[in-house]
Design an enzyme around this catalytic site. Structure first.
Site, PDB file in Angstrom:
ATOM      1  N   ALA A   1       0.834  -1.213   0.000  1.00  0.00           N
ATOM      2  CA  ALA A   1       0.000   0.000   0.000  1.00  0.00           C
ATOM      3  C   ALA A   1       0.860   1.252   0.000  1.00  0.00           C
ATOM      4  O   ALA A   1       1.245   1.761   1.060  1.00  0.00           O
ATOM      5  CB  ALA A   1      -0.944  -0.019   1.206  1.00  0.00           C
TER       6      ALA A   1
ATOM      7  N   GLU B   1      -1.510   6.919  -3.149  1.00  0.00           N
ATOM      8  CA  GLU B   1      -2.600   7.672  -2.505  1.00  0.00           C
ATOM      9  C   GLU B   1      -3.318   8.478  -3.574  1.00  0.00           C
ATOM     10  O   GLU B   1      -2.775   8.679  -4.663  1.00  0.00           O
ATOM     11  CB  GLU B   1      -2.020   8.622  -1.447  1.00  0.00           C
ATOM     12  N   PRO B   2      -4.511   9.014  -3.234  1.00  0.00           N
ATOM     13  CA  PRO B   2      -5.246   9.786  -4.245  1.00  0.00           C
ATOM     14  C   PRO B   2      -4.413  10.938  -4.816  1.00  0.00           C
ATOM     15  O   PRO B   2      -4.473  11.231  -6.003  1.00  0.00           O
ATOM     16  CB  PRO B   2      -6.465  10.314  -3.472  1.00  0.00           C
TER      17      PRO B   2
ATOM     18  N   ALA C   1      -0.960  11.094  -4.514  1.00  0.00           N
ATOM     19  CA  ALA C   1       0.449  10.703  -4.594  1.00  0.00           C
ATOM     20  C   ALA C   1       0.561   9.354  -5.293  1.00  0.00           C
ATOM     21  O   ALA C   1       0.501   8.301  -4.659  1.00  0.00           O
ATOM     22  CB  ALA C   1       1.063  10.637  -3.195  1.00  0.00           C
ATOM     23  N   GLY C   2       0.669   9.405  -6.626  1.00  0.00           N
ATOM     24  CA  GLY C   2       0.835   8.190  -7.410  1.00  0.00           C
ATOM     25  C   GLY C   2       2.294   8.092  -7.819  1.00  0.00           C
ATOM     26  O   GLY C   2       3.123   7.502  -7.115  1.00  0.00           O
TER      27      GLY C   2
ATOM     28  N   ARG D   1      -7.133 -18.521 -41.500  1.00  0.00           N
ATOM     29  CA  ARG D   1      -8.117 -17.624 -42.116  1.00  0.00           C
ATOM     30  C   ARG D   1      -7.896 -17.529 -43.634  1.00  0.00           C
ATOM     31  O   ARG D   1      -6.785 -17.228 -44.080  1.00  0.00           O
ATOM     32  CB  ARG D   1      -7.979 -16.239 -41.458  1.00  0.00           C
TER      33      ARG D   1
ATOM     34  N   GLN E   1      -5.842  -6.405 -34.579  1.00  0.00           N
ATOM     35  CA  GLN E   1      -6.156  -5.871 -35.911  1.00  0.00           C
ATOM     36  C   GLN E   1      -6.186  -7.005 -36.946  1.00  0.00           C
ATOM     37  O   GLN E   1      -7.049  -7.046 -37.821  1.00  0.00           O
ATOM     38  CB  GLN E   1      -5.108  -4.804 -36.280  1.00  0.00           C
TER      39      GLN E   1
ATOM     40  N   GLY F   1      -9.344  -8.867 -37.236  1.00  0.00           N
ATOM     41  CA  GLY F   1     -10.525  -8.169 -37.746  1.00  0.00           C
ATOM     42  C   GLY F   1     -11.628  -8.150 -36.700  1.00  0.00           C
ATOM     43  O   GLY F   1     -11.365  -8.010 -35.501  1.00  0.00           O
TER      44      GLY F   1
ATOM     45  N   GLU G   1       3.051   0.095 -10.931  1.00  0.00           N
ATOM     46  CA  GLU G   1       4.454  -0.090 -10.501  1.00  0.00           C
ATOM     47  C   GLU G   1       5.399   0.873 -11.223  1.00  0.00           C
ATOM     48  O   GLU G   1       6.526   0.514 -11.561  1.00  0.00           O
ATOM     49  CB  GLU G   1       4.880  -1.547 -10.619  1.00  0.00           C
TER      50      GLU G   1
END
Ligand code: COS
Length: 334
Positions: free
Chosen positions: A70, A73-74, A76-77, A212, A288, A291, A315
């Protein structure tokens, strides 16, 4: 480590990378479950007291305890030093107050390695780590966060959360370095996970191109397809070489001198940045090539497309890895 129920003597980065690569090839969720036990116990392996190691590591290795890390924080990333969660001494206890978020295993963890400010004015030099049992009074981990590739993820609120002083992990005010050392190990392994997902996407693309039919031939017979597969294979191999080099460096050269630690840190950052970015491109190209089938919910490339996205963020976002590499290059270390 083996002493606490692990398979090897000590943490082996190459084993970790190859295990994650293999798990992620088959199931990114299985890889997540494995990796988070490591991230959530890594700081205890690196800096825990003998008592903390025997109490938590054996149970984590057996799967009896679920671990969590942990840090974010909101507000502090990427900027870890800006964290606001506080740790205040109170007799033989420590009182934690604050909010941690984007916590993997949040809500199902048995304990959290919580990083908190012990010296509010000292930035990265005023952070201390603690092992906090999930059932501690004042800890609320009930707020689940929904994301595009679902996994256990929560916000953890600490309100006058009282823990024993013996829950301190490592040295006081040494929490930032401990967090970085833990992340250094796991960043190289995130690269391994991204590599596994990219290999799977390439495998799916090759398989689809062979089967395909269109315009009277197989998809694989078109030069455009061959060129794309060539590009994808080279992106996968470039990521593999950087990833394995970082893991080898940690295992075989080590990180015991500051120069070695700095060089490893930059190599792990290069591996994480390149492997996650390359995997995103490879998976996009594979989708891609499929398709309409590529965007069908439930197809393998569709789920990989969602699974890979967060690896470029968690991370340490790609931009953080670029900073770490850039600083190291300026110091002449990488
Ligand atoms: N190992 C050991 N020490 C380290 C280190 C490492 N890998 N990285 C930095 N340090 C030390 C530095 O040497 C410095 O030490 P001094 O205080 O003795 O000078 C101190 O830690 C501060 O380092 P720095 O000045 O580089 O810190 P910044 O605040 O500039 O932060 C970044 C650097 C952005 C790289 C860091 O905050 C970071 O990695 N952020 C991303 C966090 C993250 O990954 N979040 C996801 C959470 S887990 S999902």
């Amino acid at each position: 480590p083996q002493a606490f129920g692990g398979a090897l003597d000590k943490l082996d980065s190459r084993a970790l990378v190859i295990l994650r690569e293999t798990l992620a090839f088959y199931s990114p969720l299985a890889d997540f479950a494995f990796a988070m036990q490591g991230l959530g116990s890594g700081a205890i392996t690196l800096a825990g007291s003998a008592q903390q190691q025997s109490r938590y590591l054996t149970a984590v290795a057996r799967g009896d305890k679920i671990a969590a890390f942990a840090l974010s924080e909101p507000e502090a990333g990427s900027d870890v030093g800006a964290m606001a969660t506080s740790a205040r001494d109170d007799g033989d206890a420590v009182v934690l107050d604050g909010v941690k978020t984007w916590i993997s295993n949040g809500g199902i963890a048995d304990y959290y390695c919580v990083f908190a400010k012990t010296e509010p004015t000292k930035g990265t030099r005023g952070i201390t780590a603690y092992v906090v049992d999930a059932n501690s009074a004042g800890l609320d981990d009930s707020e689940h966060i929904h994301v595009m590739a679902p996994h256990p993820l929560a916000t953890v609120r600490l309100t006058q959360c009282r823990i024993p002083a013996s829950a301190q992990l490592g040295v006081r005010d040494g929490g930032f370095k401990l967090a970085m050392q833990t992340l250094d190990i796991f960043r190289a392994s995130v690269a391994g996970a991204a590599l596994g997902m990219a290999r799977r996407a390439l495998h799916e693309a090759i398989d689809y191109a062979r089967k395909r039919s269109m315009f009277g031939q197989r998809l694989a017979d078109f030069q455009l397809t061959q060129a794309k597969l060539g590009e994808m294979a080279a992106l996968v191999d470039a990521a593999a070489l950087l990833t394995y080099r970082a893991a080898w460096l940690r295992d075989c050269v080590g990180t015991s001198t500051p120069a070695q630690a700095q060089a490893y840190s930059a190599q792990a950052a290069m591996a994480k940045m390149a492997a996650t970015e390359n995997a995103q491109r490879v998976i996009d190209m594979a989708l891609q090539m499929h398709g309409g089938q590529g965007v069908r919910v439930g197809s393998k490339v569709e789920s990989l497309y969602r699974d890979i996205r967060s690896l470029r963020i968690y991370e340490g976002a790609t931009e953080v890895q670029q900073l770490i590499i850039g600083k190291s290059v300026l110091k002449g270390a990488a």
